[in-house]
Design an enzyme around this catalytic site. Structure first.
Site, short mmCIF file in Angstrom:
data_model
loop_
_atom_site.label_atom_id
_atom_site.label_comp_id
_atom_site.label_asym_id
_atom_site.label_seq_id
_atom_site.Cartn_x
_atom_site.Cartn_y
_atom_site.Cartn_z
N ARG A 68 26.63 35.42 33.14
CA ARG A 68 26.39 34.89 34.45
C ARG A 68 27.36 34.31 35.55
NH1 ARG A 68 21.31 36.80 35.08
NH2 ARG A 68 20.17 36.57 33.07
N ASP A 69 27.83 34.49 36.60
CA ASP A 69 28.77 33.76 37.07
C ASP A 69 28.36 32.11 37.49
OD1 ASP A 69 31.01 34.74 39.80
OD2 ASP A 69 30.48 32.65 39.70
N ILE A 70 29.58 31.37 37.21
CA ILE A 70 29.20 29.93 37.14
C ILE A 70 28.93 29.51 38.70
CG2 ILE A 70 31.40 29.07 37.61
CD1 ILE A 70 31.18 27.45 34.94
N ASN B 253 37.45 42.62 43.07
CA ASN B 253 38.32 41.92 44.16
C ASN B 253 39.87 41.95 43.45
OD1 ASN B 253 36.17 40.77 45.76
ND2 ASN B 253 36.13 39.23 44.66
N VAL C 162 40.39 34.86 39.31
CA VAL C 162 40.52 34.96 37.92
C VAL C 162 41.44 36.54 37.56
CG1 VAL C 162 39.79 35.05 35.53
CG2 VAL C 162 38.65 33.64 37.28
N HIS D 77 37.21 42.07 36.45
CA HIS D 77 35.96 41.90 36.31
C HIS D 77 35.38 42.54 37.37
CE1 HIS D 77 37.94 38.21 38.41
NE2 HIS D 77 36.73 38.39 38.97
N HIS E 288 31.95 42.40 39.65
CA HIS E 288 31.01 41.40 40.12
C HIS E 288 29.76 42.57 40.41
CE1 HIS E 288 33.05 37.91 41.60
NE2 HIS E 288 34.13 38.86 41.47
#
Ligand code: AMP
Ligand code: ZN
Length: 114
Positions: free
Chosen positions: A29-31, A87, A96, A100, A102
């Protein structure tokens, strides 16, 4: 890779709320979630940006999308709908530098994105 946040999460050196993993990727999970469901699907291999992909990574990219499909089902957004986003570099807001995917869902997602 040393000093890479997502390599550290993949290696278990930094904790994350994992929702899925397989031989290709780890998903957590994204922070700072931008939707009720916001998961990051991170390949085990360190690749800084989409620009660094090669033909050798073709299966890896497909596996990330298959993981997204599986997590969307698991998290009950598959039927309602969801979005996947990579992205790449500054104009897209990449923060980052370990690719990755999303996975966003759980609300109506506007188009075009910001
Ligand atoms: P991007 O802007 O595409 O590079 O996305 C990086 C994402 O990583 C952002 O949505 C951040 O909220 C997320 N993030 C940063 N640090 C962490 C962390 N330790 N655990 C989970 N997500 C993180
Ligand atoms: Zn990395």
């Amino acid at each position: 890779m040393a000093d890479c946040l997502f390599c550290s999460i993949v290696e278990g050196k930094i904790p994350a709320a994992k929702v899925y993993e397989d031989e290709w990727c780890v998903a957590f999970r994204d922070i700072k979630p931008q939707a009720p469901l916001h998961v990051l699907i991170v390949p085990r291999k360190h690749i800084p940006t989409l620009n660094d992909l090669t033909a050798d990574d073709a299966e890896l990219v497909g596996r990330l999308l298959l993981a997204a499909q599986e997590i969307a089902r698991q998290e009950n957004v598959a039927e309602a709908g969801y979005r996947t986003v990579f992205n790449c570099n500054a104009a897209a807001g990449q923060m980052v530098f370990h690719i990755h995917l999303h996975l966003l869902g759980g609300r109506n997602l506007g188009w075009p994105p910001g």
